[in-house]
Design a protein around this motif. Structure first.
Motif, PDB file in Angstrom:
ATOM      1  N   LYS A 151       0.818  -1.214   0.000  1.00 28.84           N
ATOM      2  CA  LYS A 151       0.000   0.000   0.000  1.00 28.84           C
ATOM      3  C   LYS A 151       0.849   1.259   0.000  1.00 28.84           C
ATOM      4  O   LYS A 151       0.311   2.360  -0.117  1.00 28.84           O
ATOM      5  CB  LYS A 151      -0.929  -0.006   1.210  1.00 28.84           C
ATOM      6  CG  LYS A 151      -1.802  -1.250   1.319  1.00 28.84           C
ATOM      7  CD  LYS A 151      -2.590  -1.251   2.621  1.00 28.84           C
ATOM      8  CE  LYS A 151      -3.324  -2.563   2.811  1.00 28.84           C
ATOM      9  NZ  LYS A 151      -2.436  -3.713   2.976  1.00 28.84           N
ATOM     10  N   THR A 152       2.171   1.115   0.130  1.00 30.05           N
ATOM     11  CA  THR A 152       3.084   2.258   0.126  1.00 30.05           C
ATOM     12  C   THR A 152       4.298   1.950  -0.750  1.00 30.05           C
ATOM     13  O   THR A 152       4.616   0.781  -1.011  1.00 30.05           O
ATOM     14  CB  THR A 152       3.579   2.607   1.542  1.00 30.05           C
ATOM     15  OG1 THR A 152       4.414   1.529   2.015  1.00 30.05           O
ATOM     16  CG2 THR A 152       2.415   2.817   2.502  1.00 30.05           C
ATOM     17  N   ALA A 153       4.991   3.012  -1.151  1.00 38.75           N
ATOM     18  CA  ALA A 153       6.205   2.839  -1.941  1.00 38.75           C
ATOM     19  C   ALA A 153       7.276   2.091  -1.151  1.00 38.75           C
ATOM     20  O   ALA A 153       8.028   1.291  -1.710  1.00 38.75           O
ATOM     21  CB  ALA A 153       6.721   4.204  -2.389  1.00 38.75           C
ATOM     22  N   GLN A 154       7.342   2.335   0.154  1.00 48.30           N
ATOM     23  CA  GLN A 154       8.346   1.655   0.972  1.00 48.30           C
ATOM     24  C   GLN A 154       8.110   0.152   0.983  1.00 48.30           C
ATOM     25  O   GLN A 154       9.071  -0.630   0.954  1.00 48.30           O
ATOM     26  CB  GLN A 154       8.332   2.197   2.402  1.00 48.30           C
ATOM     27  CG  GLN A 154       9.404   1.573   3.299  1.00 48.30           C
ATOM     28  CD  GLN A 154      10.808   1.751   2.756  1.00 48.30           C
ATOM     29  OE1 GLN A 154      11.223   2.876   2.475  1.00 48.30           O
ATOM     30  NE2 GLN A 154      11.547   0.652   2.600  1.00 48.30           N
ATOM     31  N   GLU A 155       6.866  -0.259   1.015  1.00 49.80           N
ATOM     32  CA  GLU A 155       6.572  -1.690   0.992  1.00 49.80           C
ATOM     33  C   GLU A 155       6.996  -2.313  -0.338  1.00 49.80           C
ATOM     34  O   GLU A 155       7.453  -3.465  -0.376  1.00 49.80           O
ATOM     35  CB  GLU A 155       5.083  -1.925   1.246  1.00 49.80           C
ATOM     36  CG  GLU A 155       4.670  -1.605   2.675  1.00 49.80           C
ATOM     37  CD  GLU A 155       3.167  -1.704   2.886  1.00 49.80           C
ATOM     38  OE1 GLU A 155       2.425  -1.900   1.901  1.00 49.80           O
ATOM     39  OE2 GLU A 155       2.729  -1.568   4.044  1.00 49.80           O
ATOM     40  N   VAL A 156       6.863  -1.563  -1.427  1.00 53.00           N
ATOM     41  CA  VAL A 156       7.359  -2.051  -2.720  1.00 53.00           C
ATOM     42  C   VAL A 156       8.872  -2.212  -2.676  1.00 53.00           C
ATOM     43  O   VAL A 156       9.427  -3.222  -3.126  1.00 53.00           O
ATOM     44  CB  VAL A 156       6.952  -1.103  -3.863  1.00 53.00           C
ATOM     45  CG1 VAL A 156       7.486  -1.628  -5.199  1.00 53.00           C
ATOM     46  CG2 VAL A 156       5.442  -0.934  -3.937  1.00 53.00           C
ATOM     47  N   LEU A 157       9.550  -1.216  -2.115  1.00 53.85           N
ATOM     48  CA  LEU A 157      11.006  -1.304  -1.980  1.00 53.85           C
ATOM     49  C   LEU A 157      11.411  -2.486  -1.120  1.00 53.85           C
ATOM     50  O   LEU A 157      12.426  -3.156  -1.389  1.00 53.85           O
ATOM     51  CB  LEU A 157      11.560  -0.016  -1.382  1.00 53.85           C
ATOM     52  CG  LEU A 157      11.676   1.185  -2.319  1.00 53.85           C
ATOM     53  CD1 LEU A 157      12.066   2.429  -1.536  1.00 53.85           C
ATOM     54  CD2 LEU A 157      12.689   0.910  -3.422  1.00 53.85           C
ATOM     55  N   ASP A 158      10.651  -2.756  -0.070  1.00 52.37           N
ATOM     56  CA  ASP A 158      10.968  -3.891   0.799  1.00 52.37           C
ATOM     57  C   ASP A 158      10.966  -5.195   0.002  1.00 52.37           C
ATOM     58  O   ASP A 158      11.747  -6.111   0.296  1.00 52.37           O
ATOM     59  CB  ASP A 158       9.962  -3.983   1.941  1.00 52.37           C
ATOM     60  CG  ASP A 158      10.124  -2.857   2.963  1.00 52.37           C
ATOM     61  OD1 ASP A 158      11.182  -2.199   2.955  1.00 52.37           O
ATOM     62  OD2 ASP A 158       9.179  -2.632   3.748  1.00 52.37           O
ATOM     63  N   TYR A 159      10.092  -5.285  -0.985  1.00 60.55           N
ATOM     64  CA  TYR A 159      10.034  -6.493  -1.825  1.00 60.55           C
ATOM     65  C   TYR A 159      11.110  -6.496  -2.917  1.00 60.55           C
ATOM     66  O   TYR A 159      11.717  -7.539  -3.191  1.00 60.55           O
ATOM     67  CB  TYR A 159       8.670  -6.600  -2.515  1.00 60.55           C
ATOM     68  CG  TYR A 159       7.520  -7.033  -1.639  1.00 60.55           C
ATOM     69  CD1 TYR A 159       7.591  -8.179  -0.861  1.00 60.55           C
ATOM     70  CD2 TYR A 159       6.339  -6.291  -1.616  1.00 60.55           C
ATOM     71  CE1 TYR A 159       6.530  -8.582  -0.074  1.00 60.55           C
ATOM     72  CE2 TYR A 159       5.261  -6.688  -0.832  1.00 60.55           C
ATOM     73  CZ  TYR A 159       5.360  -7.834  -0.058  1.00 60.55           C
ATOM     74  OH  TYR A 159       4.299  -8.226   0.724  1.00 60.55           O
ATOM     75  N   PHE A 160      11.350  -5.342  -3.548  1.00 62.47           N
ATOM     76  CA  PHE A 160      12.060  -5.348  -4.826  1.00 62.47           C
ATOM     77  C   PHE A 160      13.269  -4.419  -4.899  1.00 62.47           C
ATOM     78  O   PHE A 160      13.809  -4.229  -5.991  1.00 62.47           O
ATOM     79  CB  PHE A 160      11.088  -4.964  -5.958  1.00 62.47           C
ATOM     80  CG  PHE A 160       9.969  -5.936  -6.148  1.00 62.47           C
ATOM     81  CD1 PHE A 160      10.221  -7.228  -6.588  1.00 62.47           C
ATOM     82  CD2 PHE A 160       8.664  -5.563  -5.882  1.00 62.47           C
ATOM     83  CE1 PHE A 160       9.192  -8.129  -6.772  1.00 62.47           C
ATOM     84  CE2 PHE A 160       7.617  -6.459  -6.066  1.00 62.47           C
ATOM     85  CZ  PHE A 160       7.883  -7.751  -6.513  1.00 62.47           C
ATOM     86  N   ASP A 161      13.716  -3.834  -3.799  1.00 64.90           N
ATOM     87  CA  ASP A 161      14.866  -2.937  -3.857  1.00 64.90           C
ATOM     88  C   ASP A 161      16.073  -3.673  -4.457  1.00 64.90           C
ATOM     89  O   ASP A 161      16.446  -4.746  -3.995  1.00 64.90           O
ATOM     90  CB  ASP A 161      15.210  -2.421  -2.458  1.00 64.90           C
ATOM     91  CG  ASP A 161      16.172  -1.246  -2.494  1.00 64.90           C
ATOM     92  OD1 ASP A 161      16.401  -0.696  -3.595  1.00 64.90           O
ATOM     93  OD2 ASP A 161      16.692  -0.873  -1.433  1.00 64.90           O
ATOM     94  N   GLY A 162      16.646  -3.076  -5.501  1.00 64.14           N
ATOM     95  CA  GLY A 162      17.780  -3.687  -6.177  1.00 64.14           C
ATOM     96  C   GLY A 162      17.390  -4.682  -7.251  1.00 64.14           C
ATOM     97  O   GLY A 162      18.267  -5.204  -7.952  1.00 64.14           O
ATOM     98  N   ARG A 163      16.075  -4.917  -7.422  1.00 63.69           N
ATOM     99  CA  ARG A 163      15.624  -5.919  -8.403  1.00 63.69           C
ATOM    100  C   ARG A 163      14.778  -5.306  -9.509  1.00 63.69           C
ATOM    101  O   ARG A 163      14.530  -5.959 -10.518  1.00 63.69           O
ATOM    102  CB  ARG A 163      14.828  -7.014  -7.690  1.00 63.69           C
ATOM    103  CG  ARG A 163      15.626  -7.735  -6.609  1.00 63.69           C
ATOM    104  CD  ARG A 163      14.755  -8.689  -5.826  1.00 63.69           C
ATOM    105  NE  ARG A 163      14.147  -9.680  -6.694  1.00 63.69           N
ATOM    106  CZ  ARG A 163      13.109 -10.429  -6.343  1.00 63.69           C
ATOM    107  NH1 ARG A 163      12.551 -10.271  -5.148  1.00 63.69           N
ATOM    108  NH2 ARG A 163      12.615 -11.320  -7.171  1.00 63.69           N
ATOM    109  N   ILE A 164      14.309  -4.069  -9.308  1.00 62.83           N
ATOM    110  CA  ILE A 164      13.568  -3.361 -10.340  1.00 62.83           C
ATOM    111  C   ILE A 164      14.175  -1.971 -10.497  1.00 62.83           C
ATOM    112  O   ILE A 164      14.934  -1.521  -9.640  1.00 62.83           O
ATOM    113  CB  ILE A 164      12.060  -3.253 -10.025  1.00 62.83           C
ATOM    114  CG1 ILE A 164      11.819  -2.426  -8.759  1.00 62.83           C
ATOM    115  CG2 ILE A 164      11.446  -4.643  -9.895  1.00 62.83           C
ATOM    116  CD1 ILE A 164      10.343  -2.203  -8.441  1.00 62.83           C
ATOM    117  N   GLU A 165      13.830  -1.294 -11.597  1.00 59.76           N
ATOM    118  CA  GLU A 165      14.495  -0.032 -11.897  1.00 59.76           C
ATOM    119  C   GLU A 165      13.990   1.149 -11.071  1.00 59.76           C
ATOM    120  O   GLU A 165      14.743   2.090 -10.808  1.00 59.76           O
ATOM    121  CB  GLU A 165      14.342   0.291 -13.393  1.00 59.76           C
ATOM    122  CG  GLU A 165      15.274  -0.484 -14.300  1.00 59.76           C
ATOM    123  CD  GLU A 165      14.847  -1.923 -14.519  1.00 59.76           C
ATOM    124  OE1 GLU A 165      15.621  -2.675 -15.140  1.00 59.76           O
ATOM    125  OE2 GLU A 165      13.736  -2.319 -14.067  1.00 59.76           O
ATOM    126  N   GLY A 166      12.714   1.146 -10.698  1.00 59.21           N
ATOM    127  CA  GLY A 166      12.213   2.311  -9.991  1.00 59.21           C
ATOM    128  C   GLY A 166      10.918   2.064  -9.250  1.00 59.21           C
ATOM    129  O   GLY A 166      10.220   1.077  -9.493  1.00 59.21           O
TER     130      GLY A 166
END
Length: 208
Positions: A151-166
């Motif tokens: 539900k937040t950008a941080q939660e997306v980063l928690d899943y995919f930081d370093g694995r997607i472009e942005g």
């Protein structure tokens, strides 16, 4: 890979996200429901990266996100009048309509079926990304398969930081649940998934 966090306060954020996607990259995008993992829905290699990143089975179709209802006609055929009525009533919004696929998008997007799920998300930044990119986005929820939808950008980063472009940070999602999915390819509409709009409200509306 460094994952860029693109802020809503930066006027260059949406154009930058669109540029990444045009180059075949993946970007976490905000919607009114949950964050999605967006890619060019017409680019098979980009769509394949979504499945790889999420650990998602390739027979599980993706939803195509468009910027306006008229774009349905670019990707679907034999569109029933009910689809136009629902689009006028509920789009932009948390409603996905399953229609007959026209064969334009990647077969990975459709999961190898002859149907396609289409929706117009109610978030100004993601609508701007679609317009800037110049094509519709394939975008399932931006989570690892079998994990909670972010539900937040941080939660997306928690899943995919370093694995997607942005990740495009558009704030917290207003609803926090996925879109409702209605199948309009048969004689009678069928609710395939309950979500942001109660299925009974959709069926009641169609009955007039």
């Amino acid at each position: 890979m460094k994952t860029l966090l693109l802020s809503a306060s930066d006027p260059a954020a949406a154009p930058r996200a669109a540029e990444i996607i045009r180059r075949g990259g993946l970007v976490g995008i905000p919607t009114e429901t949950v964050y999605g993992l967006g890619a060019n829905g017409l680019d098979e290699q980009a769509v394949a990266r979504i499945f790889q990143a999420k650990g998602r089975p390739q027979d599980n179709p993706l939803i195509l996100h468009v910027a306006q209802p008229e774009e349905m006609e670019n990707f679907c055929h034999d569109i029933p009048p009910a689809a136009y009525a629902l689009a006028e009533k509920f789009w932009p919004g948390p409603l996905t309509m399953v229609l007959e696929d026209k064969g334009v998008v990647s077969t990975l997007t459709t999961g190898g079926t002859d149907t396609l799920g289409v929706r117009c998300p109610d978030h100004p930044m993601t609508l701007e990304v679609i317009r800037q990119a110049g094509f519709a986005l394939a975008a399932p929820s931006a989570n690892l398969s079998d994990q909670p939808s972010p539900k937040t950008a941080q939660e997306v980063l928690d899943y995919f930081d370093g694995r997607i472009e942005g990740v495009l940070d558009g704030g917290s999602c207003a609803m926090g649940v996925e879109s409702t999915v209605v199948d309009l390819t048969g004689e009678d509409p069928k609710i395939l998934r309950e979500g942001g709009i109660p299925g009974q409200e959709i069926l009641y509306f169609l009955k007039g």
